[in-house]
Motif scaffolding. Sequence first.
Motif, PDB file in Angstrom:
ATOM      1  N   SER A   1      41.249  44.386  40.073  1.00  0.00           N
ATOM      2  CA  SER A   1      42.665  44.093  39.856  1.00  0.00           C
ATOM      3  C   SER A   1      43.044  42.695  40.346  1.00  0.00           C
ATOM      4  CB  SER A   1      43.530  45.130  40.589  1.00  0.00           C
ATOM      5  OG  SER A   1      43.273  45.105  41.989  1.00  0.00           O
ATOM      6  N   THR A   2      42.159  42.063  41.156  1.00  0.00           N
ATOM      7  CA  THR A   2      42.471  40.710  41.654  1.00  0.00           C
ATOM      8  C   THR A   2      41.969  39.620  40.731  1.00  0.00           C
ATOM      9  OG1 THR A   2      40.439  40.613  42.970  1.00  0.00           O
ATOM     10  CG2 THR A   2      42.401  41.560  44.013  1.00  0.00           C
ATOM     11  N   LEU A   3      41.080  39.974  39.781  1.00  0.00           N
ATOM     12  CA  LEU A   3      40.539  38.971  38.853  1.00  0.00           C
ATOM     13  C   LEU A   3      41.505  38.798  37.697  1.00  0.00           C
ATOM     14  CD1 LEU A   3      36.789  40.072  38.815  1.00  0.00           C
ATOM     15  CD2 LEU A   3      37.823  38.195  40.104  1.00  0.00           C
ATOM     16  N   GLU A   4      42.044  37.612  37.559  1.00  0.00           N
ATOM     17  CA  GLU A   4      43.016  37.329  36.529  1.00  0.00           C
ATOM     18  C   GLU A   4      42.455  36.263  35.585  1.00  0.00           C
ATOM     19  OE1 GLU A   4      46.599  36.170  38.422  1.00  0.00           O
ATOM     20  OE2 GLU A   4      46.962  38.123  39.360  1.00  0.00           O
ATOM     21  N   GLY A   5      42.679  36.445  34.326  1.00  0.00           N
ATOM     22  CA  GLY A   5      42.233  35.484  33.324  1.00  0.00           C
ATOM     23  C   GLY A   5      40.850  35.808  32.792  1.00  0.00           C
ATOM     24  N   TRP A   6      40.662  35.470  31.541  1.00  0.00           N
ATOM     25  CA  TRP A   6      39.377  35.774  30.915  1.00  0.00           C
ATOM     26  C   TRP A   6      38.243  34.956  31.510  1.00  0.00           C
ATOM     27  CZ3 TRP A   6      36.569  31.908  28.737  1.00  0.00           C
ATOM     28  CH2 TRP A   6      37.263  30.714  28.456  1.00  0.00           C
ATOM     29  N   TRP A   7      38.569  33.747  31.968  1.00  0.00           N
ATOM     30  CA  TRP A   7      37.516  32.888  32.509  1.00  0.00           C
ATOM     31  C   TRP A   7      36.934  33.455  33.797  1.00  0.00           C
ATOM     32  CZ3 TRP A   7      38.479  31.065  37.353  1.00  0.00           C
ATOM     33  CH2 TRP A   7      39.837  31.120  37.781  1.00  0.00           C
ATOM     34  N   SER A   8      37.765  34.167  34.587  1.00  0.00           N
ATOM     35  CA  SER A   8      37.243  34.777  35.819  1.00  0.00           C
ATOM     36  C   SER A   8      36.205  35.834  35.483  1.00  0.00           C
ATOM     37  CB  SER A   8      38.388  35.392  36.617  1.00  0.00           C
ATOM     38  OG  SER A   8      39.339  34.421  36.979  1.00  0.00           O
ATOM     39  N   TRP A   9      36.542  36.685  34.520  1.00  0.00           N
ATOM     40  CA  TRP A   9      35.592  37.718  34.126  1.00  0.00           C
ATOM     41  C   TRP A   9      34.349  37.105  33.469  1.00  0.00           C
ATOM     42  CZ3 TRP A   9      35.471  42.553  35.623  1.00  0.00           C
ATOM     43  CH2 TRP A   9      36.658  43.144  36.124  1.00  0.00           C
ATOM     44  N   ALA A  10      34.556  36.070  32.670  1.00  0.00           N
ATOM     45  CA  ALA A  10      33.409  35.429  32.006  1.00  0.00           C
ATOM     46  C   ALA A  10      32.456  34.823  33.034  1.00  0.00           C
ATOM     47  CB  ALA A  10      33.903  34.373  31.021  1.00  0.00           C
TER      48      ALA A  10
END
Length: 922
Positions: free
Chosen positions: A24-33
């Motif tokens: 829940s703390t990871l925001e934005g697609w780039w963080s997940w990528a």
Amino acid sequence: MNEMINESIGHGTQQVVYEFARASTLEGWWSWALLIGSLAALLFVSVRLYRRDVAELPKLTRWTLIWLRLLTIASLIFFFFDLHRRTERRVTRPSEVVILVDTSQSMSLPVGAIASTETRAERAARVLAESDLLSRLEQEHRVSVYAFDQASAPQLLETRGGFFETREDDEADSSSSSFSTLAVVGSLLVALGVLLSALSLLVGAAGRTQAVPWLLAATATSLVLGVIVLGSVYAVHTDQSLTQILGVSEEAAATQQEKAPAEPSTTPAPVRVADWSQAIAATGSQSRIGDALRSILSDFDPSTLSGIVVMTDGQNNGGVGTGAAIAAARRSEVAIFPVGLGSSSAPVNVRVVDLDAPRRVYPGDKFAVTAMLQASGPNNLEVDVQLLDQLDPSATSGMNAADESSTSFGEVVDSQKVKVASDGTLTSVRFEIEPETVGRRRLAIRVVAPEEDQNQRDDARSARYEVVAKKLRVLAIAGGPTREYRFVRNLLFRDKSIELHVWLQTGRPGMSQDADRVLDQFPAKPEELFEYDTIIAFDPDWTAINADSLDLLDRWLSQQAGGLILIAGPVYHPQWTRLRTDPRVSRISGFFPVNLSTRGALLAGGRQGGENSWPFQFTPEARRAEFLWIAEDPADSFDAWEQFGGVYDFVGVKTAKPGAKVYAYFSDPTTEVGGSLPVYLASHFYGAGRVYFQGSGEIWRLRGESDAYFDSYYTKLVRWVSEGRLMRDSTRGVLLVDTSRAMVGETVTVRAILSDDQFEPLDVPQVAAKLLSPSGRIEDISLLPLKGEPRPGTYGGRFVVREAGSYELLLTLGDALEEQVLRQSVQVRLPTVELERPRRNDGELKQLAEMTAGVYTAVDPDTTNDQVRKTLTAELKPQPQTTILPGTPDIDFNRRRNVVLMWLIAMMLTMEWVTRRLHRLA
């Protein structure tokens, strides 16, 4: 990843939610990528390096070591994402339906425009009791039934449905059993892994290297699966130890359950009605539809309120209009479903609204009997009105007397033809009658109604009266020859039914007075004082009355049911109230229905010599006090009081005593003390007697309006306070009611002062009385001892009058050989505002439905209860509401989760290190 375990908890469900906090703390697609790319690279590098490092080992051993390293990395990734557990509550509130039932007196009218025996209230009771409307609605809604009339807020009668009754024990036991089975399986897998690891070491030491890879793979699989399964169950069940999970120990679990606090139940207890015909009896004096709807809309949540059903005839005649209720319903988006009871056309009916007759008369004196008639229908009516008179049947037959609806009212002594308008206005008819014999009698006014009259029960009204031969004996005591004293003395001396004795304390021996007898002192013997029925004290000099005479006066009041009128004044009243050391002061103050001020005029001790007159500010109690009806009609009487210029002075009063009735205040706002105006007129019971207080001797000013007003006030007042003496039926006691005339729906207070056969105060837990209603129904009334009374043997009770006509209260003392019956009667009338418009108000009921997206159902005589039920159940759609209440993370779960991960990672690294060492790898 969310995994939910539902546990039913009354009005909702408790859900255990598992979620990764780091996600829940990871925001934005780039963080997940970036995260996914890093993990993929790490796994790729690990696999590639391991394949090079263990290339010389057997294939199964190579893949075992690679999977051990990958599972270790996966465990670290699992720890990074930080799995949390929290308990959230999913509360589902049931859909609600409110049913409002009109209980005003217009609901006592028939349902149809033609002759019918069923009233509107009875039809509403049938819909609720005989149809399955409530049972159908409670399957999908919580149903609340209210009654409304003249009160600003409706009264709750019944609640049903909407209560979740679920059983959780079986589900909890099943869940606990399955988790215990998993824990056992995990333990067996761990044990198997340990056994296989030992076996692999033995096989390797024996030189059988071909079987070692298979044993090593089986050992790793068993240990990893066992730790994961057992650790998962251990982490989830944070309230149990490992031995409890495995079922080895049960004592600690039982202790844990005992310490766990039980969740308080929020389920409201259902309320049920046993008899709908009694619960919604038409007794209210007004119909406040708008107030009832606004009260419901403010008390209920509109998000779950499916609709409001209003069972009424639509005649809103009190409180706010229905327009305000419609606006509130539209804002809340709540539909109203009116159920119209009654006829859309005016029913043909003529009725006797009220009957006014004196309670006591004297032989040979003519008296007036007045009745009010009211009619409805398409045309005006001309009817014969009869006056009937006879000896009271209940005087000889007790509770077997004829009821109000009977035609046995005696013989017709007079009749008149009367034209009655059909628009609901009142028509007065007056008769004069001369009593023939002494004793209790019963008279009636009866209307010979046309054939199409639909309600024969209201064609007659009766009243009981008593012809007494005894003259009323009055003692007038005056501190000086004031105007009030002189005018009252002359009035009572001229009255042939009164024998007047006077004691003018400032008079000289041999002085002439207009009285039957002139006294020079207060009566000193019981036989002298007890012959009087009423004592009027005009600002007397109380210090001229010794203590023994005051004790005698106390006995005359409390035991002999005497009537005392206290008229305060500016001369002697301030003097005796300041004699704090005189023991007689407390005895005298006890007679008053008010707490007197003992301070001077400048300190709220009263007013003397006021410059302006002020009218009385009457209380609601004054409207019921007959002695204040100085004109022929109560409304005209209070119009006369308003035109009266008022009085200038008053004596200081702190407060009214408990149980006292205040009739009027001195209205000058500058005299207000502590938020209350000075009490000017008040009364209370003193034992069996009545005491009346008047704040100054200035009612003589009423003669400026009319001498008749002044004469009527004092004549009625004297007879009212002496009522206990005149109406005594027994030497063993007296039975009193606080009012002889009441409106339907009012409460009448009963008071009895009783003695036993030895003429000592009666001492029993309760006394039973019988109440005969106009319809012939007999009710039991329990009279209980009253605390704080100056005389023992004083009992009190109350009853509610629910129909118009003459009520008779009977209390029997003694046995069959020496039976004594105490009696009191109460004349009850219907308020006209409720019956002026008998027609069903279809226009307003349709507007209620159309403006709020509801449906209007008109109930005619041929409308079945099933049709009403089908309409309402089809239109009232359920609308429950679910709310999620999030919980906080479980700290114990986080701790056990970390312990399990630590053991899993340590085990896999240990197996990998041992395997590498056995195969001589770096």
